[in-house]
Each structure stands twice: as C-alpha cells, then as structure tokens.
Scaffold this active site. Structure first.
Site, short mmCIF file in Angstrom:
data_model
loop_
_atom_site.label_atom_id
_atom_site.label_comp_id
_atom_site.label_asym_id
_atom_site.label_seq_id
_atom_site.Cartn_x
_atom_site.Cartn_y
_atom_site.Cartn_z
N GLY A 51 45.60 56.76 38.17
CA GLY A 51 44.56 56.92 38.04
C GLY A 51 44.37 55.25 36.66
O GLY A 51 46.08 54.31 36.24
N CYS A 78 52.42 58.19 40.76
CA CYS A 78 52.12 57.07 39.64
C CYS A 78 51.44 57.47 38.32
O CYS A 78 52.40 58.28 37.74
CB CYS A 78 51.08 55.91 40.10
SG CYS A 78 50.74 53.70 39.39
N TYR A 79 49.99 57.53 37.82
CA TYR A 79 49.84 58.52 36.82
C TYR A 79 50.34 59.37 36.70
O TYR A 79 49.49 60.38 36.21
CB TYR A 79 48.04 57.47 36.33
CG TYR A 79 47.82 58.49 35.05
CD1 TYR A 79 47.76 58.38 33.92
CD2 TYR A 79 46.86 60.27 35.07
CE1 TYR A 79 47.34 59.05 33.03
CE2 TYR A 79 46.76 60.74 34.10
CZ TYR A 79 46.80 59.71 33.16
OH TYR A 79 45.92 61.20 32.09
N HIS A 166 52.69 54.38 45.31
CA HIS A 166 51.90 54.27 46.04
C HIS A 166 51.84 54.57 46.91
O HIS A 166 52.22 53.47 47.72
CB HIS A 166 50.55 53.46 45.43
CG HIS A 166 50.25 53.44 44.45
ND1 HIS A 166 49.12 54.60 44.01
CD2 HIS A 166 49.94 52.76 43.17
CE1 HIS A 166 48.93 54.55 42.75
NE2 HIS A 166 49.66 53.21 41.98
N GLU A 168 50.63 55.55 49.43
CA GLU A 168 48.81 55.66 50.61
C GLU A 168 48.81 54.49 50.61
O GLU A 168 47.55 54.69 51.01
CB GLU A 168 48.32 56.93 49.28
CG GLU A 168 47.89 55.99 48.12
CD GLU A 168 48.23 56.05 47.04
OE1 GLU A 168 47.35 55.63 46.04
OE2 GLU A 168 49.86 56.10 46.98
N ASP A 223 29.24 51.48 60.39
CA ASP A 223 28.35 52.46 59.40
C ASP A 223 27.67 52.52 59.76
O ASP A 223 27.35 54.70 59.61
CB ASP A 223 28.49 51.93 58.28
CG ASP A 223 29.71 51.18 57.08
OD1 ASP A 223 31.16 51.59 57.65
OD2 ASP A 223 29.89 50.82 56.41
N LYS A 365 36.33 53.10 56.64
CA LYS A 365 36.07 52.53 58.12
C LYS A 365 36.27 53.06 59.49
O LYS A 365 35.81 53.15 60.53
CB LYS A 365 35.68 50.99 57.41
CG LYS A 365 34.31 50.70 58.77
CD LYS A 365 34.60 48.89 58.24
CE LYS A 365 33.71 48.68 57.26
NZ LYS A 365 32.01 49.11 57.42
#
Length: 509
Positions: A51, A78-79, A166, A168, A223, A365
């Site tokens: 965050g 992280c945060y 991170h 991810e 999309d 996506k």
C-alpha cells in the site's frame, strides 16, 4: 481458499491472479475486515497487500491484529510486512536507503518454506522507503537485500511470513515460486480453474438479469468482445451491443468491428457515429487528463442518448478490467492512488436508469484472453492489441485535429502492418504510434523540410502492471521508419520508445 486484505496497493489483484494461476480460489476484502468475518470464510491462509501509506502516520491502514492468532499462515507483502511487524511489537523506520526497482535478495535462512527450492540469491522488485528495523518477538530474518537488513522475516512457530519486495510482479525472479511455496504452506488443494469462473459468471448473470434486456458498450477490443461472448452464452439475443465511433479510432476500425460481430456472433451491433461531437468537445484542449475526462463525459452522453432509445433495456454491460479500475479510483476500500481516468470507470448517470454488469472488473487482460480461448473465440479477436478508450486522443500530444488524426492513422497502420508481415505482432503485448507536438529539420529531395516527428512504441507485458520495451529486429524498425517517412506526408522523423513501465506508462498520456 486464500483471503487477501487490501491495504491500497495497485498490485493487490496481481497477487490474486498469481494465486489463481496455481488453481487456488482467493477473495480480496478490505484491510479493516474483522477477524470474525474472516473466520467465517474459512480461509487456508491470509495475504496482507502492499500500500502507499506510511505505517507510522496517523490513520495508516491497520489490519485486525487478532488475525495473527487464527492458526493459519499469513504473508505480509511490502507495506503488509511492515503492518505485521508493527502490530506484533516490532518497529518500522525510514532508512537511509530507499529501494525502487531491482534489488538483489540474499537468502539467510534456507529453512524458511517461502524460499524452498530457490537459489541463494536472486533479483527482486522493491518499492519502499520504510522497512522493519526491529523484529517482533518470535521472528527471525530470512533474507536481506542489497539495501536493507530485513528484506524477509518469519515466525516459524506461527507460520507468519513477511517480504519487503513484491513477489507478485514479473520483475521479481522466482516470484511465482515464492507464492506457490506460500500456497503449499497453507495446505491448499489446487483444483480451482478458470472454467469454474466462467460457469459461475454465466450463472450469476442469468440470476441477475432474469428475462431483462442488456445493452453493452463494445469497441472490438478483447475485453468487450469476450465480455460479449459471456453475455451471449448467458442470455442469447437479449444482449444488444452498441458500438460508438468517437472519431478517434484507427484506420478502418469501425468497418472491422462491425464485420467481426457479424462473423463471430451473427449479430450486427447498433452503430453510432459521434465523431463531430467528440472532436468539438476536444477543440483547443491539450491537457491529457482533461482530454480523458471530456471523452468520458461525451461518451456517457452519447451512450445515454442511445440507451434511452433502447427503452426495454434494464442493464448495461461493460468490458471494464481491473487495471482500468486501479488507475482510476481506489477499490476494495483501499487507499490506492489515481494514475489516470478511464471513461468506463466510476458508475453511470442516475438518469440512465440502468444497472451495471462488469463480468471482468477484477480480472486482467491475460485472464480474459484465457476465457476467450476457452469459449472458442478466434486468435485474431483474443490477441488483438489493446486500444485505449480515449483512442488516438492520448496518442496525439497536444490539441486534437482532423489533419493530425489522419497523419497518425496512416503512420500507425504502417507500423502494425509491418509487425504483422514480419510475424512480430503476436510476440508483443501492444504496439502503436505517437504523434509529437514538435517539428524537426529534415532533407527530402535535396530540400529542407520542417515537419512532424512520430514515436513508435511496442511493449511486452503480461498484465499491463509492468511492461518492458520490445526488442524488435532492426530490419522491422528500419522498414517501418522508411515507409512512414515516404508514405505519410507531414512526417520526416521516426523514433523508438525504449522506456519501461514503471517509471513510464505504456501510453504516453
């Protein structure tokens, strides 16, 4: 199942999609959800996201401390690691070293399950100024980085893990493996599939819509095309697509979109040519955020007028994706930062009297493309390069005019054509041309020219959250540049953008 507590990171759903890639269902809920409600969901593990806040400032997001006593693994990212450290008695300070971007991680404790099967050191992606300086009781340091001592911490008895980096994002080496190791530590059964999402979404749409008519904003992009396929699967011809030509589209795009819907779905969309209204609203406007807002406002006005003509419609489908949402407005109650406005985010005018259906609001996506493949849509639809809602308006820096649009359309068409001819088109995520508000001196036919410059942009990415510039063959760039300068009157210089995201964005505006 794994619960993710969102503390406002723009990467929160990136964590979720990484977990889903390992066939584990997960749900994102606000950071301040109480422990009793979390227990009721019976999760196998909890992730606390990153965050933008400073953990030591008043009002900083703090999770319910009692989650650490549930007896299930918790991972703070992280945060989220700083939140865990502070709540459990440690200290978080602003260090002398800030880390943004690539950093080397050195593993200190090979017994830590997160790093099982990984090398002793590898590169990770950092984005922080603060770090845990004093460990809580029961914690030990599992890894340090080139900049900080406690780059990863853990409490082995309570299965509490923290990483300052991170895992991810694609730029973290072995990031997927780290999250897979956490999933293993949670003891999750890995049997959730995207087919389950499709079935769930079709069932949800049927129950929500009933016998009502649904209209949908479509653009021809992946999309809205895949979202249309979901709608047709759920309610058949009670779905009515609407295609608005804002005058900011690529060469021959309106005809291509209409033909595509006729071919794929045997249904021609309602076509609205609002070119003059959009260009009139943009006259004299150069600021990119103002351009986006004007286009969004006019789009809603035009769509509202058309929606009123469809008096039987009760719902509106949009192909909104999660990156649109997180760049426009905070989600899941988290204090995210606004990067740029997207016209399909933020709700509908009250006088439209329609309820929104956004099947992919919390997907990326590449996940939508996977759904398109499962539903049997052709490659040309699924792997079509992304195109922004504001269209060429954010690829022309400065005021939008018809002559500028014509110049950019021609240059962009040549670039895409050469990518297709060379076989590079499907190797990259997105490619386009940008018209700059500058002129440069050139020489053509032994005469001085003073004309426009265009920039080519091509990137590789998986989810648009991070992107790298595409290393296109020199021959492709050479041929493209030569054709643009020779075939597009008004351009005498071509450049190639080699910026990454971050710090740059994919689009220029």
């Amino acid at each position: 199942m794994i619960i993710i507590l969102d503390c406002g990171s723009q990467l929160t759903l990136n964590i979720a999609r990484r977990i889903r890639e390992h066939n584990v269902f997960c749900e994102i809920i606000p950071f301040d959800s109480d422990t009793d409600s979390i227990k009721g969901k019976k999760p196998d593990g909890i992730v606390i996201s990153g965050g933008p806040a400073n953990i030591n400032e008043p009002g900083a997001p703090l999770v319910d401390k009692s989650i650490f006593g549930l007896g299930i693994p918790v991972l703070g990212i992280c945060y989220g690691m700083q939140c865990m450290g502070k709540l459990l008695g440690g200290a978080v300070d602003s260090g002398s070293t800030r880390e943004f971007g690539k950093a080397e991680l050195m593993i200190k404790d090979k017994e830590n399950p997160l790093f099982s099967g990984l090398p002793d050191s590898f590169n990770v992606w950092m984005s922080h100024g603060d770090s845990v300086s004093v460990l809580p009781t029961g914690f030990s340091c599992a890894a340090n980085s080139s900049g900080i001592e406690n780059a990863s911490i853990w409490d082995s008895k309570r299965s509490l893990f923290g990483v300052q980096f991170h895992p991810e994002v694609d730029h973290t080496e072995h990031g997927r493996k780290i999250l897979e190791n956490f999933i293993e530590a949670c003891g999750c059964s890995r049997d959730w599939k995207m087919e389950d999402f499709i079935k769930l979404k079709i069932k949800e749409i049927k129950e929500t819509v009933g016998d009502s008519i649904v209209i949908g904003g479509v653009s021809g992009g992946v999309d809205s095309t895949v979202a249309s396929a979901i709608m047709y699967s759920a309610i058949g011809d009670r779905f009515s697509p609407i295609f608005i030509n804002n005058g900011l589209l690529r060469k021959d795009e309106p005809e291509e979109v209409i033909d595509m819907f006729k071919s794929f779905f045997h249904n021609e969309p309602i076509y609205v040519d609002a070119t003059e209204k959009f260009l009139s609203g943009l006259k004299g406007v150069s600021d990119p955020e103002e351009k986006r807002k004007i286009i969004g406002k006019v789009f809603i006005e035009v769509f509202s007028d058309e929606a009123k003509r469809q008096s039987d419609a009760k719902f509106l489908m949009q192909g909104t994706l999660y990156p649109d949402v997180i760049e426009s407005t905070p989600v899941f109650g988290g204090p995210s930062s606004t990067i740029k406005s997207h016209h399909n985010v933020g709700g509908l005018p009250k006088d439209m009297h329609l309820k929104l259906i956004e099947p992919f609001r919390y997907l990326f996506k590449d996940e939508v493309r996977k759904i398109g493949e499962i539903l049997g849509l052709p490659k040309t639809a699924i792997w079509r390069h992304p195109f922004p809602g504001p269209g060429l308006a954010v690829r022309i820096l400065g005021e939008i005019t018809k002559p500028k649009l014509e110049v950019l359309r021609k240059a962009d068409h040549i670039f895409i054509e050469e990518l297709e001819r060379s076989g590079e088109y499907y190797n990259i995520w997105q490619a386009f041309s940008v018209l700059l508000p500058v002129k440069s001196v050139g020489v053509m036919g032994d005469e001085r020219t003073y004309e426009n410059a265009v920039v080519l942009r091509a990137v590789t990415s998986n989810d648009t959250m991070t992107a790298d510039w595409a290393k296109l063959p020199y021959k492709v760039l050479e041929t493209t540049s030569g054709r643009i300068i020779n075939e597009v009157k008004g351009i005498n210089r071509v450049a190639y953008d080699i910026s990454q995201k971050p710090p740059a964005t994919i689009e220029w505006e």
